[in-house]
Design a protein around this motif. Structure first.
Motif, short mmCIF file in Angstrom:
data_model
loop_
_atom_site.label_atom_id
_atom_site.label_comp_id
_atom_site.label_asym_id
_atom_site.label_seq_id
_atom_site.Cartn_x
_atom_site.Cartn_y
_atom_site.Cartn_z
N LEU A 183 3.04 0.48 3.15
CA LEU A 183 2.66 -0.52 4.15
C LEU A 183 2.51 -1.88 3.49
O LEU A 183 1.86 -2.01 2.44
N ALA A 192 -4.57 -9.02 11.72
CA ALA A 192 -4.09 -7.85 12.46
C ALA A 192 -2.95 -8.22 13.39
O ALA A 192 -2.81 -9.37 13.81
N SER A 206 1.84 -5.66 10.23
CA SER A 206 2.29 -4.94 9.03
C SER A 206 3.73 -4.47 9.18
O SER A 206 4.25 -4.32 10.29
N ARG A 244 4.80 -12.48 3.03
CA ARG A 244 3.73 -11.84 3.79
C ARG A 244 2.80 -12.85 4.46
O ARG A 244 2.17 -12.54 5.48
N GLU A 301 0.86 -1.18 0.00
CA GLU A 301 0.00 0.00 0.00
C GLU A 301 0.90 1.23 0.00
O GLU A 301 1.53 1.56 1.00
N ASN A 356 2.99 -3.41 14.29
CA ASN A 356 3.64 -2.79 13.13
C ASN A 356 5.12 -2.61 13.41
O ASN A 356 5.53 -2.14 14.47
N HIS A 388 0.96 -5.43 4.37
CA HIS A 388 0.06 -6.08 5.31
C HIS A 388 0.29 -7.59 5.31
O HIS A 388 0.29 -8.23 4.25
#
Length: 382
Positions: free
Chosen positions: A58, A65, A125, A119, A45, A68, A60
């Motif tokens: 970013l 969730a 993130s 990822r 992102e 960071n 992810h």
């Protein structure tokens, strides 16, 4: 999943491309465009610029969730003519990457490429920050203030800087103060000009400047404990154009540095009191500009220990730094608000010094930096 070995040729080529187009603080338009173009192909992102020439993205994680981790690189160059003789030397006259920011940027980009391919291994993130204006402008302060490390809030932040004198690829850090603070000051003294044969009819700002410099030279030892390193350096004194004319104004410029916020406060207060007292005694007016552009860069205990563990478990070369540096770094503004660790990566025992016209960040150090950044991010998110 990509490996360092797979991506390294492309990252070296990327660094060389950056090295060719060095740009000064706040004007990194070509540099940020090149960074954004490469990030756009990673499935991250890509955020709108906060300061015009920054690039923040970013990544992810695929497991939902979580925390960071922010990886930061500085992207600006210096107003210096390059004398390296490399094939990819600066194409911009009077500018070069003499502090290794092309290497820092390449290492964070390499970490982004590998982490993007992995990822699915983590929740949370990773934020990649390519910051403009570290040199002289201290734009890290503005980037943090603009909220670049929010939404989500950074739980861990790390950055690397090349270090001449350390073996290539060796990592190093220490607890507490890694880099010193730096306050820039400028004093403009206004008196009354006149002829050198009648000094009693004038108010000489040049002799007032000399008296102020004399008082400032011994100020740190009078005010700051010898157990707390601090240094005040006069770098420029100017006034007048003719040998027989007393000028109306004179200027003093320099820096004050320390390794503790408490000392910074003492230095600024003492500086202002000293200048004002001597100026009054000499009958001149003093206009003081004093700006703490770079606070002390302080490594937080938790992130610092995590960095050591990551380096140790990866089997990478490491040394504990025996002392702090009184050089300054605007990563300090990140450290004031978030849990941070700032580390060094060796650029070679025979490597020219930073800010030297012959400095060139070695390609051989890139892989160590990329490995550190990738492993730190994965460990912090685990």
């Amino acid at each position: 999943m990509k490996t360092v070995e797979e991506i390294l040729p492309g990252i070296i080529e990327f660094r060389h491309a950056l090295h060719r187009i060095p740009e000064l603080a706040g004007k990194e338009f070509e540099t940020s465009a090149l960074i954004r173009a490469r990030l756009s192909g990673l499935g991250v992102e890509l955020l709108d610029p906060f300061l015009g020439t920054d690039a923040v993205a970013l990544l992810h994680g695929g497991r939902g969730a979580g925390k960071n981790v922010t990886l930061r690189a500085d992207i600006d160059a210096l107003a210096l003519s390059e004398a390296t003789g490399v094939a990819y030397a600066s194409e911009h006259a009077g500018r070069m990457h003499a502090c290794g920011h092309d290497g820092h940027t390449a290492m964070v980009m390499g970490a982004a490429e590998i982490l993007a391919s992995r990822r699915d291994e983590f929740a949370g993130s990773v934020r990649f920050v390519f910051q403009p204006g570290e040199e002289n402008a201290a734009m890290g302060r503005d980037l943090v203030a603009a909220g670049a490390l929010e939404n989500p809030t950074a739980d861990f932040v790390t950055a690397l800087h090349g270090m001449p004198g350390l073996p290539v690829g060796m990592l190093a850090l220490r607890d507490g103060a890694m880099m010193g603070s730096c306050a820039h000051f400028k004093v403009t003294l206004t008196g009354q000009g006149g002829h050198s044969s009648r000094p009693h009819l004038a108010r000489n700002p040049v002799t007032a400047a000399a008296a102020i410099v004399s008082e400032l030279e011994g100020m740190t030892s009078r005010l700051v404990s010898a157990q707390r390193p601090a240094v005040l350096t006069i770098c420029r004194i100017a006034g007048g154009e003719l040998a027989n004319v007393i000028p109306d104004t004179a200027v003093i410029e320099g820096t004050a540095r320390s390794l503790s916020p408490e000392s910074d406060e003492i230095l600024e207060r003492g500086f202002r009191e000293t200048v004002e007292a001597v100026a009054k005694l000499r009958g001149v007016k003093a206009e003081i500009e004093y700006r703490l552009a770079y606070p002390v860069t302080l490594n937080a205990p938790g992130p610092a220990e995590l960095a050591r563990r990551v380096i140790r478990e990866a089997g990478m070369a490491y040394t504990e730094l025996p002392e702090s540096s009184l050089g300054a770094e605007d990563f300090a503004w990140y450290c004031r608000r978030y849990p941070c660790v700032y580390a060094k990566v060796g650029t070679g025992e025979e490597c020219p010094a930073l800010h030297n016209s012959k400095f060139d960040f070695p390609d051989a150090a890139l892989s160590a930096g990329i490995r550190y950044l990738v492993n730190f991010a994965l460990a912090a998110l685990a």
